[in-house]
Motif scaffolding. Sequence first.
Motif, short mmCIF file in Angstrom:
data_model
loop_
_atom_site.label_atom_id
_atom_site.label_comp_id
_atom_site.label_asym_id
_atom_site.label_seq_id
_atom_site.Cartn_x
_atom_site.Cartn_y
_atom_site.Cartn_z
N SER A 36 0.85 -1.19 0.00
CA SER A 36 0.00 0.00 0.00
C SER A 36 0.88 1.24 0.00
N ILE A 101 -8.28 -11.12 -1.46
CA ILE A 101 -7.43 -9.92 -1.53
C ILE A 101 -6.52 -10.03 -2.75
N ASN A 115 -2.31 -4.22 6.51
CA ASN A 115 -3.69 -4.15 5.99
C ASN A 115 -4.61 -3.46 7.00
N ASN A 118 -3.33 0.49 7.87
CA ASN A 118 -3.30 1.44 6.77
C ASN A 118 -4.43 2.47 6.83
N ASP A 120 -7.11 2.38 4.98
CA ASP A 120 -7.78 2.49 3.68
C ASP A 120 -9.14 1.79 3.79
N ASN A 123 -9.52 -1.63 2.14
CA ASN A 123 -8.88 -2.86 2.62
C ASN A 123 -9.93 -3.80 3.20
N TYR A 193 -10.13 -3.78 -5.54
CA TYR A 193 -10.72 -3.54 -4.23
C TYR A 193 -12.24 -3.69 -4.34
#
Length: 288
Positions: A36, A101, A115, A118, A120, A123, A193
């Motif tokens: 990432s 993933i 993961n 992060n 995000d 994720n 994603y």
Amino acid sequence: MQTPARFDYERATSVAGAIAALKEHEDSRIVAGGHSLIPMMKLRLATPAHLVDLAGISELKGVRADGNEVVIGAIVTQHELVASELLTAKVPLLRETSLQIADPQVRYLGTIGGNVANGDPGNDMPAVMMCLGASYHVMGQGGEHRIAARDFYQGAYFTALETGNVLTAVRIPAPPAGHGYAYEKLKRKIGDYATAAAAVVLTMAGGKVATCSIGLTNVAETPLWAEEAANILVGSTLDAATVKKAVAAAEAITAPAADARGPAHYRTKMAGVMLTRALERARLRARG
Ligand SMILES: Cc1cc2nc3c(=O)[nH]c(=O)nc-3n(C[C@H](O)[C@H](O)[C@H](O)COP(=O)(O)OP(=O)(O)OC[C@H]3O[C@@H](n4cnc5c(N)ncnc54)[C@H](O)[C@@H]3O)c2cc1C
């Protein structure tokens, strides 16, 4: 821009050493699998001056049972999650999620710690951790503390992790034997994603839902724990009318961005579809 800005790099050999390095160097950042962070650095969306690599820290490796809980070291890769017999037996939802993933190349390097740390919303692991009631071990200058996954996510790329701290492990209470589980993810193609995804863990007793927990991925700035939706299902046989009510409650807490994966309304509806499918598959897997 396809190359990162200039940075220094060091490989820590202990958690204490990593914390000291983060304190010593201004504008430093942890790197784990780099899958990432490095893309962000290439796009110059992140420009750390100093990287502290966790990959050589043996105390961050391994998956172990601790009573009724499972503890996963922060640098355990997604590939290792898939391969772990302990996780397959105790928390099979993690294997199912890991396999969705990206692709093997990403899973060989991407870590569980990276993961979940992060921040995000795309994720997959954060919503799964909220669904499972996991907590994160965090080490800093003042020692170790734990943060519940359900309290960790505050905004896109904004978490309860303080600067200079290292997430050292993920601790998961193993769901009871005979539980049902599923992770349903809609993506445009392999390696993408989620447009929307839903995690479910439930137990059944006498044909009725005894306990239920639901997590949703990529339909808000943070992963979501759909507590009200799960509560609606408890005591039901997962009949169509009750599932519809629960799905509506889950959809109501979403606030997705409109992006290349579709308009906001579509992504909310897809979260509902993913949840309906996950509930059905979890029910088929549950005993009792
Ligand atoms: C093509 C591609 C497709 C992908 N698709 C998906 C997908 O579908 N689903 C999905 O979930 N992910 C996906 N990913 C992301 C991938 O799973 C990442 O590897 C993962 O999210 C981050 O883990 P990492 O170990 O690579 O972290 P890094 O990139 O090294 O770090 C990410 C961030 O977390 C911080 N960090 C890392 N470890 C720690 C720690 N132990 N303590 C504190 N902070 C830490 C770093 O400082 C950085 O800010 C994809 C990546 C790529 C390149």
